[in-house]
Design an enzyme around this catalytic site. Structure first.
Site, mmCIF file in Angstrom:
data_model
loop_
_atom_site.group_PDB
_atom_site.id
_atom_site.type_symbol
_atom_site.label_atom_id
_atom_site.label_comp_id
_atom_site.label_asym_id
_atom_site.label_seq_id
_atom_site.Cartn_x
_atom_site.Cartn_y
_atom_site.Cartn_z
ATOM 1 N N GLY A 1 -46.915 31.833 90.966
ATOM 2 C CA GLY A 1 -45.837 32.386 89.865
ATOM 3 C C GLY A 1 -46.529 33.466 88.842
ATOM 4 O O GLY A 1 -45.740 34.429 88.628
ATOM 5 N N GLY B 1 -46.617 72.576 104.941
ATOM 6 C CA GLY B 1 -48.028 72.793 104.925
ATOM 7 C C GLY B 1 -48.636 72.107 103.620
ATOM 8 O O GLY B 1 -49.744 71.423 103.606
ATOM 9 N N GLU C 1 -43.137 61.654 100.456
ATOM 10 C CA GLU C 1 -44.256 62.346 101.334
ATOM 11 C C GLU C 1 -43.904 62.165 103.164
ATOM 12 O O GLU C 1 -44.815 62.069 103.611
ATOM 13 C CB GLU C 1 -45.524 62.184 101.134
ATOM 14 C CG GLU C 1 -45.898 62.607 99.888
ATOM 15 C CD GLU C 1 -46.228 64.202 99.930
ATOM 16 O OE1 GLU C 1 -46.128 64.865 100.892
ATOM 17 O OE2 GLU C 1 -46.747 64.269 98.809
ATOM 18 N N GLY C 2 -42.651 61.652 103.226
ATOM 19 C CA GLY C 2 -42.145 61.451 104.380
ATOM 20 C C GLY C 2 -42.018 59.665 104.645
ATOM 21 O O GLY C 2 -43.176 59.067 104.359
ATOM 22 N N ARG D 1 -52.575 58.566 90.513
ATOM 23 C CA ARG D 1 -53.131 59.359 91.712
ATOM 24 C C ARG D 1 -51.752 60.164 92.140
ATOM 25 O O ARG D 1 -52.192 61.373 92.479
ATOM 26 C CB ARG D 1 -53.333 58.341 93.164
ATOM 27 C CG ARG D 1 -53.774 58.818 94.141
ATOM 28 C CD ARG D 1 -52.899 59.560 95.291
ATOM 29 N NE ARG D 1 -52.086 58.528 95.617
ATOM 30 C CZ ARG D 1 -50.605 58.664 95.771
ATOM 31 N NH1 ARG D 1 -50.239 60.086 95.622
ATOM 32 N NH2 ARG D 1 -49.752 58.185 95.987
ATOM 33 N N LEU E 1 -47.275 69.535 102.073
ATOM 34 C CA LEU E 1 -47.416 68.213 102.551
ATOM 35 C C LEU E 1 -48.315 67.510 103.161
ATOM 36 O O LEU E 1 -48.834 66.472 103.050
ATOM 37 C CB LEU E 1 -45.819 67.704 103.110
ATOM 38 C CG LEU E 1 -44.545 68.122 102.442
ATOM 39 C CD1 LEU E 1 -43.384 67.420 103.300
ATOM 40 C CD2 LEU E 1 -44.618 67.592 100.958
ATOM 41 N N LEU F 1 -38.943 70.033 96.497
ATOM 42 C CA LEU F 1 -38.403 70.428 98.062
ATOM 43 C C LEU F 1 -37.154 69.290 98.281
ATOM 44 O O LEU F 1 -36.132 69.758 98.522
ATOM 45 C CB LEU F 1 -39.444 69.827 98.726
ATOM 46 C CG LEU F 1 -39.129 69.795 100.269
ATOM 47 C CD1 LEU F 1 -38.836 71.396 100.739
ATOM 48 C CD2 LEU F 1 -40.464 69.303 101.359
ATOM 49 N N PHE G 1 -43.149 69.920 92.098
ATOM 50 C CA PHE G 1 -42.963 70.510 93.341
ATOM 51 C C PHE G 1 -41.760 70.037 93.729
ATOM 52 O O PHE G 1 -41.305 68.954 94.156
ATOM 53 C CB PHE G 1 -44.003 69.719 94.255
ATOM 54 C CG PHE G 1 -43.695 70.439 95.812
ATOM 55 C CD1 PHE G 1 -44.463 71.330 96.308
ATOM 56 C CD2 PHE G 1 -43.289 69.487 96.658
ATOM 57 C CE1 PHE G 1 -44.066 71.775 97.616
ATOM 58 C CE2 PHE G 1 -42.915 69.580 97.999
ATOM 59 C CZ PHE G 1 -43.607 70.781 98.355
#
Ligand code: TGC
Ligand code: FAD
Length: 399
Positions: free
Chosen positions: A356, A253, A379-380, A106, A255, A147, A145
């Protein structure tokens, strides 16, 4: 004698244990078809290999072609750029079904779609869109990306990476940390300080002075590539600057788009874990009865189903708001916080119910629990999203 199972007539009235409120009935035919297609892909192509890929610390790159063929890359962007033009709820369902397999798969789709294709689409020129989007939709060009920086990802306004205009180029210096797809990527969307505020640049693999280094020793998102990026006087042509946004709202934006998808993904992880323990606890006999016949196990699993149901309804309503064009970033924060917390707690509790056996990747719970340690952070972080909601309620900025 103890009565462990309901009779047939009673079971005929049974609800779907991972969709107690029949949320699927609220989907359109197209949305259901998208969900079914991706669910089949996860069952047939992801689940058979993902435990090993996670063990080996390997992103299963061989799946990228099929992911692209199904139209899952940039799925909400218009068909004129080679994309599927699906709505936001469909994008959410894609995230949910992929993360039922693994957060790493994902993540790959989130980053490509929401963090790389979206900024080119939203902030780029027509030429930039034509140049990159069709190949990215086809999985021929992979993006990352950049950042976050090592000194503090929660506060990206303090980034040190900067770009200086020099003739027809920009000269980029600095570094980024924890970058999904970094070593896989053909292009990096890099956010840098300039004399005119934060701006975005498309940095291409092979540009002199640009390097990526994979992060090793991860205990989470092992089936995903995470890297550091380095920029040493990289000359980036003006044609690679995204001209239509300036300031922190550019990356934030993006994010919002990615976080929206991430609200759906953990539902898939939690569904995978609950499904697994429902089966396991019915088979596991302790003290003369199945674990599923004990009150404490039932209360735990009932509570998981309650929390999954809440999350499903939250994300679906968020998706409807997004498709109506009225979704607010604060609503995304609440759902990202809620759904990640829901999934990490469920994955850990499922790991416990497996005893287990739950500590190996033969079962999915520990893999999902470990993955969720990243998903609740990137993502925060949970704290960041809690403070966004606190600010919304009180009007006071507590960051
Ligand atoms: P503030 O300075 O008030 O706002 C700056 C400008 O941005 C606007 N804005 C947003 N726009 C869109 N979406 C949002 N969520 C936005 N939040 C703010 C805001 O309106 C303002 O615009 P303007 O026109 O007035 O200039 O910034 P803030 O105080 O709101 O932000 C503080 C804080 C802490 C919320 C923010 O810095 C933040 O979100 N920090 C967390 C950083 C983060 O999430 N990094 C993630 C990196 S990427 C990643 O993790 C990818 S993992 C992917 C994967 O593998 O799946
Ligand atoms: P910090 O910001 O240093 O936070 C440390 C702690 O302080 C956290 O608990 C946080 O909640 C807390 N905290 C922060 N602010 C406050 C406050 N005001 N009050 C109280 N506590 C506070 N980034 C990208 O740019 N691109 C990617 O593709 C990407 N992929 C990632 C993949 C993985 C597997 C991981 C783990 C991270 C990825 N990230 C990516 C980075 C991610 O977004 C950051 O890790 C995240 O934003 C947190 O930043 P940090 O790690 O620097 O932690």
């Amino acid at each position: 004698m103890a009565r462990f199972h309901l009779n047939f007539a009673e079971r005929a009235m049974a609800l779907n244990p991972v969709d107690l409120f029949d949320v699927r009935s609220l989907l359109t035919e197209e949305e259901r078809s998208v969900q079914d297609t991706v669910a089949r892909f996860t069952d047939e192509r992801v689940l058979p290999i993902i435990g090993d890929a996670f063990d080996e610390g390997r992103f299963p790159r061989e799946l990228v072609g099929e992911i692209a063929e199904m139209g899952l890359l940039g799925s909400s962007l218009p068909e004129e750029y080679g994309c599927a033009g699906l709505n936001s709820v469909s994008y959410g369902l894609i995230c949910q079904e992929l993360e039922r397999g693994d957060s790493g798969i994902r993540s790959f789709v989130s980053v490509q779609s929401s963090l790389c294709m979206y900024p080119i689409f939203a902030y780029g020129t027509e030429e930039q869109k034509q140049r990159w989007l069709p190949d990215m939709a086809a999985g021929k060009v992979i993006g990352c990306f950049g950042l976050t920086e090592a000194h503090g990802g929660s506060d990206p306004a303090t980034m040190k990476t900067h770009a200086r205009r020099d003739g027809d180029d920009w000269v980029l210096n600095g570094s980024k940390m924890w970058i999904t797809n970094g070593n896989l990527a053909d292009i990096a969307i890099v956010w840098a300080q300039t004399d005119d505020g934060i701006q975005g640049f498309v940095v291409e693999k092979g540009m002199a002075g640009f390097a990526a280094q994979e992060v090793k020793h991860k205990m989470s998102l092992r089936a995903s590539v995470t890297s550091a990026l380095f920029f040493d006087n990289v000359r980036v042509p003006e044609a690679n600057r995204l001209p239509n946004v300036k300031g922190l709202k550019g990356p934030l934006g993006c994010l919002t788009q990615a976080r929206y998808g991430i609200t759906w993904g953990p539902i898939g992880a939690a569904v995978a874990c609950l499904t697994e323990v429902l089966d396991y606890t019915k088979e596991r006999i302790l003290f003369g009865r199945p674990v599923a016949a004990t009150q404490s196990a039932q209360i735990k699993m009932a509570d998981m189903a309650r929390r999954i149901t809440n999350a499903q309804l939250l994300s679906l309503q968020l998706g409807r708001l997004k498709d109506a064009g009225t979704m607010k970033p604060q609503q995304v924060s609440l759902a990202k916080w809620n759904n990640c917390r829901m999934a990490i707690d469920i994955a850990r509790e499922c790991r416990d119910l497996l005893g287990g056996a739950g500590i190996t990747t033969e079962h999915a719970a520990i893999r999902h629990a470990l993955n969720m340690e990243s998903v609740i952070t990137y993502e925060g972080t949970e704290t960041v999203h809690q403070l966004v909601i606190g600010r919304e309620l009180t009007g006071i900025n507590a960051f």
